[in-house]
Design an enzyme around this catalytic site. Structure first.
Site: not given
Ligand code: AMP
Length: 540
Positions: A326, A439, A181, A434
């Site tokens: 993940e 929220w 990640t 918050k």
């Molecule tokens: P990554 O592991 O770098 O792909 O990041 C995953 C995270 O990106 C997710 O847990 C979300 O917080 C964010 N994310 C992915 N797709 C979207 C989306 N379409 N809209 C908002 N947040 C997203």
């Protein structure tokens, strides 16, 4: 039923057999290559034989530090095809994180693009497990370098065996790939993908109401091959025999627009930042984008204004999708149901700017402070998912127990779900604001601001407040030509009709750029520090 294993190598065998004439078009540093799947298949087999000759065995990790191109695609199939594990490394991470990732994954060999070489030369004394380096280049001579032993990719292929077999004696649950990640706090966390997970995820990319990728597509993955395997597109597109266009190193919006026109790209995928850039390019140039039938956008929230601009101004269908490292990554995609076609244009856009509904094969639930929340579009909770392409742990990492609980992956994303089951991301758990016990969604405010004609990008973060606990501050990057033309009050007035009063930001800061993560998402941790420094607020 038969128990035939779902294996990544078999996807390339399928392409070789049934789509041997279809093409992979690939931009490298020096050349535009056009190869058929027959050629890519032979080259992949040669590469498998080279890996075996270099001593790579089942379960060994094969690291890549590379852009999107055909050689990278070949490793996608060669490593898992001979039982090893493809480990794509994010080249935009800090050197410390790259060292950590390579040592933690225990990479045996690294495949490196020539422009990444200086970075690896600097860090290689700290790499504890790497036994060989391979440079991927169009040049036949090896560069002068401290990396030892160093091999030339094309020479390895020339010496390789074009008939080398893909292994069929693997277990579909064996590891095929891994990705870390792009951590915004702490060390990156590793996720291991099984053969089975990748194959089943590819099927979801092929579903008409999923990714809808098919043989007739010309697909251009803009999302890097080191970001969750370019969201799985290279696997699915190869399997389905789609033409692939790999945009190569350090691409620009201009190259993307030109490739869309020249190769008649039908489907492409990337984060919102990429599409904001492309939009600016389309506004400047005169490109024929009529071939595009699908832009897949994910990784962070796609502002409604962005979707509207693509669809209304350029007639390009734009699909919002959601996932994470993940989750391989596809979890939800936003498509209207048949009976939602009667909604007004505005309602349709609103609906499509949500993250969408769960793809078949996965399960989800949303947990608030009192258990599962109702799907009434109001109650918020954390999204939990499970299914055959969802990881069940981080790789050798004690933080696993915080995210993988009772068989569910806790995404850390706060969502609401409406009666249709359409999910909307309200925020990351840690980014929700918050204020006075209520929220505030930073994402909602950002999306609203990004619909303002003067705004290029906007991000909203909280600052501590003695009275209200936290208050939102908007940070805005203006489009060229708007500097000095709009004020804080203009933005507040613009937001006023859309939000409750306590949602309105206390201030609007004008910035030259919003700090971003290595995969182009807003880096809120850094932005918060910047904003706090602006107000001379001490960090805890
Ligand atoms: P990554 O592991 O770098 O792909 O990041 C995953 C995270 O990106 C997710 O847990 C979300 O917080 C964010 N994310 C992915 N797709 C979207 C989306 N379409 N809209 C908002 N947040 C997203």
């Amino acid at each position: 039923m038969m128990q035939t294993p779902l294996l990544v190598g078999s996807m390339m065998e399928h392409a070789e057999k049934f789509f041997s004439k279809k093409e992979v078009i690939s931009q490298t540093h020096d050349t535009l290559h056009r190869l058929t799947y027959k050629e890519v298949g032979h080259r992949t087999r040669r590469l498998m034989s080279a890996l075996a000759r270099l001593g790579i065995e089942k379960g060994d990790k094969v690291g890549t530090l590379a852009w999107n191109h055909h050689r990278h695609l070949e490793i996608y199939f060669a490593a898992p095809g001979m039982g090893a594990v493809l480990h794509t490394i994010n080249i935009r991470l800090s050197p410390e994180h790259i060292i950590y990732i390579i040592n933690h994954a225990e990479d045996e060999i690294l495949f490196i693009d020539e422009d990444i070489l200086p970075l690896i030369e600097k860090i290689h004394p700290h790499l504890t497990t790497v036994k060989a380096y391979v440079i991927m280049s169009d040049k036949s001579t090896l560069p002068d370098t401290t990396l030892q032993p160093l091999y030339n990719y094309e020479q390895l292929l020339t010496d390789g065996d074009p008939a080398y077999p893909f292994r069929h004696d693997l277990d579909e649950n064996d590891p095929a790939g891994m990705c870390y990640t792009s951590a915004t706090t702490g060390k990156p966390k590793g996720v291991v993908y099984s053969h089975r997970g990748i194959v089943l995820h590819s099927l979801a990319l092929g579903l008409a109401d999923g990714g809808a990728i098919s043989e007739s597509d010309t697909a251009m993955p803009v999302v890097p091959q080191f970001h969750v395997n370019a969201w799985g597109l290279p696997f699915a597109c190869t399997w389905f025999g789609s033409t692939q266009v790999m945009p190569g190193p350090r691409f620009t919006p201009q190259r993307l627009a030109a490739f869309i026109e020249r190769f008649r790209v039908t489907i492409t995928a990337g984060v919102p930042t990429i599409w904001l850039g492309l939009l600016q390019e389309l506004e400047k140039g005169n490109y024929d984008t009529s071939s595009l039938r699908s832009v897949l956008c994910g990784g962070s929230a796609a502002p409604l204004g962005l979707i509207r601009a693509f669809e209304k101004k350029y007639n390009i269908p734009f699909y919002h999708a959601y996932g994470a490292t993940e989750t391989t990554p596809l979890v939800t995609i936003s498509r209207l149901k048949s009976y939602q076609q009667d909604l007004s244009e505005d309602e349709k856009l609103q609906e499509r700017s949500r993250q969408g509904i769960l793809v078949p094969g996965l399960e989800m639930k949303v947990i608030g402070s009192d258990g599962e929340v109702e799907w009434n579009d109001e109650e918020m909770g954390e999204l939990l998912v499970r299914g055959p392409w969802i990881a069940d742990a981080y790789y050798r990492d004690e933080r696993s127990e915080l995210a993988f609980i009772d068989g569910w992956f806790h995404t850390g994303d706060v969502v609401t779900v409406d009666k249709e089951g359409t999910m909307k991301i309200v925020d990351r758990t840690k980014d929700l604001i918050k204020s006075g016990g209520e929220w505030i969604s930073s994402v909602d405010l950002e999306n609203a601001l990004m619909a303002h004609e003067a705004v290029f990008e906007a991000s909203v973060v909280a600052i501590p407040d003695p009275e209200w606990q936290e208050r939102p501050i908007a940070c805005v990057v203006l489009k060229e030509g708007y500097e000095g033309q709009v004020t804080k009050d203009d933005f507040i007035q613009f937001l006023e009709p859309q939000f409750a009063k306590y949602w309105l930001p206390d201030d609007v800061l004008f910035l030259d750029a919003i700090p971003k993560t290595s995969v182009g998402k807003f880096l809120k941790r850094q932005l918060r520090e910047q904003v706090k420094a602006h107000y001379q607020i001490k960090s805890e």
